[in-house]
Write a protein that holds these residues in place. Structure first.
Motif, PDB file in Angstrom:
ATOM      1  N   THR A   1       0.841  -1.205   0.000  1.00  0.00           N
ATOM      2  CA  THR A   1       0.000   0.000   0.000  1.00  0.00           C
ATOM      3  C   THR A   1       0.873   1.251   0.000  1.00  0.00           C
ATOM      4  O   THR A   1       0.578   2.230  -0.697  1.00  0.00           O
ATOM      5  CB  THR A   1      -0.944  -0.023   1.226  1.00  0.00           C
ATOM      6  OG1 THR A   1      -1.775  -1.193   1.124  1.00  0.00           O
ATOM      7  CG2 THR A   1      -1.836   1.213   1.291  1.00  0.00           C
TER       8      THR A   1
ATOM      9  N   ARG B   1      -9.572  -0.965  -4.175  1.00  0.00           N
ATOM     10  CA  ARG B   1      -8.951  -2.066  -3.441  1.00  0.00           C
ATOM     11  C   ARG B   1      -9.945  -3.188  -3.202  1.00  0.00           C
ATOM     12  O   ARG B   1     -11.147  -2.954  -3.049  1.00  0.00           O
ATOM     13  CB  ARG B   1      -8.356  -1.585  -2.119  1.00  0.00           C
ATOM     14  CG  ARG B   1      -9.353  -1.149  -1.084  1.00  0.00           C
ATOM     15  CD  ARG B   1      -8.679  -0.479   0.089  1.00  0.00           C
ATOM     16  NE  ARG B   1      -7.531  -1.252   0.545  1.00  0.00           N
ATOM     17  CZ  ARG B   1      -6.557  -0.749   1.304  1.00  0.00           C
ATOM     18  NH1 ARG B   1      -6.603   0.506   1.688  1.00  0.00           N
ATOM     19  NH2 ARG B   1      -5.550  -1.502   1.693  1.00  0.00           N
TER      20      ARG B   1
ATOM     21  N   ASP C   1      -5.244  -2.173  -5.213  1.00  0.00           N
ATOM     22  CA  ASP C   1      -4.601  -2.710  -4.010  1.00  0.00           C
ATOM     23  C   ASP C   1      -5.379  -3.955  -3.550  1.00  0.00           C
ATOM     24  O   ASP C   1      -6.577  -4.089  -3.828  1.00  0.00           O
ATOM     25  CB  ASP C   1      -4.603  -1.637  -2.900  1.00  0.00           C
ATOM     26  CG  ASP C   1      -3.549  -1.923  -1.834  1.00  0.00           C
ATOM     27  OD1 ASP C   1      -2.835  -2.945  -1.933  1.00  0.00           O
ATOM     28  OD2 ASP C   1      -3.434  -1.097  -0.892  1.00  0.00           O
ATOM     29  N   ASP C   2      -4.685  -4.835  -2.853  1.00  0.00           N
ATOM     30  CA  ASP C   2      -5.294  -6.050  -2.310  1.00  0.00           C
ATOM     31  C   ASP C   2      -6.102  -6.804  -3.368  1.00  0.00           C
ATOM     32  O   ASP C   2      -7.258  -7.202  -3.129  1.00  0.00           O
ATOM     33  CB  ASP C   2      -6.172  -5.702  -1.094  1.00  0.00           C
ATOM     34  CG  ASP C   2      -5.330  -5.263   0.103  1.00  0.00           C
ATOM     35  OD1 ASP C   2      -4.154  -5.683   0.201  1.00  0.00           O
ATOM     36  OD2 ASP C   2      -5.832  -4.489   0.945  1.00  0.00           O
TER      37      ASP C   2
HETATM   38 MG   LIG Z   1      -1.919  -2.972   2.175  1.00  0.00          MG
END
Ligand SMILES: [Mg+2]
Ligand SMILES: Nc1ncnc2c1ncn2[C@@H]1O[C@H](COP(=O)(O)OP(=O)(O)O)[C@@H](O)[C@H]1O
Length: 224
Positions: A53, A74, A156-157
Motif C-alpha cells: 500500500t 482495493r 490494491d489487495d
Molecule cells: Mg496494504
C-alpha cells in the motif's frame, strides 16, 4: 508544442525500495512520453506489512507530480462475492463526473450490457452474459484511458478482488499493447485459490514482465 513535465522527485519516505520505485518512475515516464506508447502493467507481490500500500501511495504521488490522472480501488475481504465491486470503485471518479448521455457514449454499443455492472444502467430482464459484460468493460475502460491520458490505475489487495473484476483485469491486461495506460496491481502471494487465483495469474502473465516480489525490510539498526 510538446508539454514539458517535471521529472518526479525521489522520495525519502520509503526505505529499501529504490529498485521498485525506479521501475515505477520509469513506467510513469513511458506513459507520459507519448499518447501512443504501449501500456504497462506492474504486479507488486508481498506478504501483509511489506509495503504494498505504501508503494501504491508513492506511485500515486509520482504520477500526480507528472500530471497523470490516478484512479484507485482495493479488494475487500468481505466484498469478494460482490460482482464488479473493484472495477466499479476504480471507475467511480469517471462515472460520477459523467452525464448519463456521456456514459452512454463511452460505453457505446456495450451500454446495455456493461452499464448495469457499473451501476449506471438498469439491468433489465434476463441474465447478462459474463463474457459480454467483460468485453464491454474492456472497451469502456480503453475509451476512458484515451480520454484521460495519462491515466494510472491502482488496484490494491487484488487477492481480495471479486472474481468478475479479475476476469476483466486479465482481459484488459492482454490488450495493453496498443493502449497507453499504466496499471499497478498489489497482491499477497496466497489468500486465494480456484478461479480467482487463475485470473490473477493470468493478469501477471499478460503483464509480460516478471512480478515484483517485495522482500522484507531490514530491521533498522539503532544509531551507535
Ligand atoms: Mg496494504
Ligand atoms: N519501504 C518502507 N520504508 C518505510 N516504511 C515502510 C516501507 N514500506 C512500508 N512501510 C510502513 O510499513 C507499514 C506497512 O506497510 P503497508 O504498505 O501497509 O504494507 P502492506 O500493504 O503490504 O500490508 C506502514 O506503516 C508503512 O508506512
Amino acid at each position: 508544442m510538446t508539454e514539458v513535465r517535471p521529472p518526479a522527485a525521489p522520495s525519502a519516505a520509503l526505505w529499501e525500495r529504490d529498485e521498485e520505485l525506479a521501475a515505477i518512475a520509469e513506467a510513469v515516464d513511458v506513459l507520459c512520453a507519448d499518447r501512443h506508447s504501449p501500456g504497462t502493467l506492474l504486479v507488486l507481490r508481498g506478504e501483509a506489512g511489506l509495503g504494498k500500500t505504501a508503494l501504491l501511495a508513492e506511485t500515486r504521488r509520482i504520477a500526480e507530480q507528472r500530471g497523470c490522472t490516478v484512479w484507485s480501488a482495493r479488494g475487500g475481504e468481505t466484498l469478494r462475492t460482490v460482482p464488479f465491486n473493484v472495477v466499479r470503485q476504480l471507475l467511480q471518479p469517471a462515472l460520477v463526473s459523467m452525464l448519463p448521455e456521456e456514459a452512454r457514449e463511452y460505453l457505446g454499443d456495450w451500454y446495455g450490457i456493461a452499464g448495469p455492472a457499473l451501476g449506471i444502467a438498469d439491468p433489465g430482464d434476463g441474465q447478462a452474459d459474463p463474457q459480454g459484460v467483460c468485453e464491454g468493460l474492456v472497451a469502456a475502460v480503453r475509451r476512458l484511458a484515451r480520454r484521460d491520458w495519462p491515466l494510472v490505475l491502482l488496484i490494491d489487495d487484488a487477492h481480495w478482488a471479486d472474481q468478475e473484476t479479475l476476469y476483466w483485469l486479465a482481459a484488459f491486461a492482454e490488450r495493453l499493447a496498443d493502449l497507453s495506460v499504466l496499471v499497478v496491481v498489489a497482491r499477497r502471494p496466497g489468500e486465494i485459490t480456484g478461479v480467482s487465483a487463475r485470473h490473477l495469474d493470468a493478469v501477471a502473465e499478460a503483464a509480460g514482465r516478471p512480478v515484483t516480489s517485495l522482500s522484507a525490510l531490514t530491521p533498522r539498526r539503532r544509531p551507535d
